[in-house]
Design a protein around this motif. Structure first.
Motif, PDB file in Angstrom:
ATOM      1  N   TYR B  31       0.835  -1.204   0.000  1.00  0.00           N
ATOM      2  CA  TYR B  31       0.000   0.000   0.000  1.00  0.00           C
ATOM      3  C   TYR B  31       0.866   1.249   0.000  1.00  0.00           C
ATOM      4  O   TYR B  31       0.589   2.217  -0.684  1.00  0.00           O
ATOM      5  N   ASN B  32       1.876   1.250   0.832  1.00  0.00           N
ATOM      6  CA  ASN B  32       2.813   2.363   0.832  1.00  0.00           C
ATOM      7  C   ASN B  32       4.098   1.960   1.537  1.00  0.00           C
ATOM      8  O   ASN B  32       4.221   0.836   2.039  1.00  0.00           O
ATOM      9  N   GLN B  34       7.221   3.681   4.134  1.00  0.00           N
ATOM     10  CA  GLN B  34       7.517   4.816   5.007  1.00  0.00           C
ATOM     11  C   GLN B  34       8.971   4.731   5.449  1.00  0.00           C
ATOM     12  O   GLN B  34       9.449   3.667   5.852  1.00  0.00           O
ATOM     13  N   LEU B  49       6.514   9.433   3.627  1.00  0.00           N
ATOM     14  CA  LEU B  49       5.582   8.373   3.255  1.00  0.00           C
ATOM     15  C   LEU B  49       5.416   8.435   1.747  1.00  0.00           C
ATOM     16  O   LEU B  49       5.125   9.512   1.210  1.00  0.00           O
ATOM     17  N   GLN B  51       3.354   6.653  -1.384  1.00  0.00           N
ATOM     18  CA  GLN B  51       2.256   5.750  -1.707  1.00  0.00           C
ATOM     19  C   GLN B  51       2.662   4.806  -2.839  1.00  0.00           C
ATOM     20  O   GLN B  51       3.551   5.117  -3.629  1.00  0.00           O
ATOM     21  N   LYS B  93       4.385  -1.525   3.888  1.00  0.00           N
ATOM     22  CA  LYS B  93       3.041  -1.837   4.378  1.00  0.00           C
ATOM     23  C   LYS B  93       2.208  -2.584   3.360  1.00  0.00           C
ATOM     24  O   LYS B  93       1.942  -2.087   2.275  1.00  0.00           O
TER      25      LYS B  93
END
Lengths: 115, 110
Positions: B31-32, B34, B49, B51, B93
């Motif tokens: 999803y992303n 970080q 962060l 995406q 993530k």
């Protein structure tokens, strides 16, 4: 604007004692995580929760139990502490990415020493 | 199972250098991603962060790129300063997962 709060910040336990670490978040996040951080090992996932009343095992769950009775709180329990559980523990929360795909937030850590 | 690798494990540079930290991951269904910074004995500070649909994200002297298909992200630090000395962690993530690399320990000397 508290974010993620861990209690306590420091603790010394004797081998065999029990304790509970509390993680509280005020952002209405669905997902919560407990990690331990040891030198050279990075952050390793202990347990996590994807919602109130649900928990799942992570990479290193042995010797730990968790509960998520309320959405905002995620508790990590050590039933019988061992010196191998000496570590720094971090809690994190994040929203359900299908709803809001944003960053994860971390607590300030709990430094636990088992003697 | 997602696995995240950060290279190099440690890096020492003189002040003023531009540098690149690498993060690779095995499962591209993310999803992303970080990037965090951690000072000794302290908690994690979020830096950037990015995406899964983005290629780049910038904040000041920091620039993060993401190539999801090849499973790679880089953190570029321009004009490094002694205050940049810290451990840098990337976190990938998935739907319910949040997986970390072991970090790159950076030392910038005056």
């Amino acid at each position: 604007n508290a974010g993620v709060t861990q209690t306590p910040k420091f603790r010394v336990l004797k081998t065999g004692q029990s304790m509970t670490l509390l993680c509280a978040q005020d952002m209405n996040h669905e997902y919560m995580y407990w990690y331990r951080q040891d030198p050279g090992m990075g952050l390793r996932l202990i347990h996590y929760s994807v919602g109130e009343g649900t928990t799942a095992k992570g990479e290193v769950p042995d010797g730990y139990n968790v509960s998520r009775l309320k959405k905002q709180n995620f508790l990590l329990g050590l039933e019988s502490a061992a010196p191998s559980q000496t570590s720094v523990y971090f809690c994190a929360s994040r929203p359900d990415p299908r709803v809001v795909n944003t960053e994860a937030f971390f607590g300030q850590g709990t430094r636990l020493t088992v003697v | 199972k997602q696995e995240v690798t950060q290279i190099p494990a440690a890096l020492s540079v003189p002040e003023g250098e531009n540098l690149v930290l690498n993060c690779s991951f095995t499962d591209s269904a993310i999803y992303n991603l970080q990037w965090f910074r951690q000072d000794p004995g302290k908690g994690l500070t979020s830096l950037l962060l990015i995406q899964s649909s983005q290629r780049e994200q910038t904040s000041g002297r920091l620039n993060a790129s993401l190539d999801k298909s090849s499973g790679r992200s880089t953190l570029y630090i321009a004009a490094s300063q002694p205050g940049d000395s810290a451990t840098y962690l990337c976190a990938v993530k998935g739907y319910s997962t949040l997986t970390f690399g072991k970090g790159t320990m950076l030392l910038v000397s005056p």
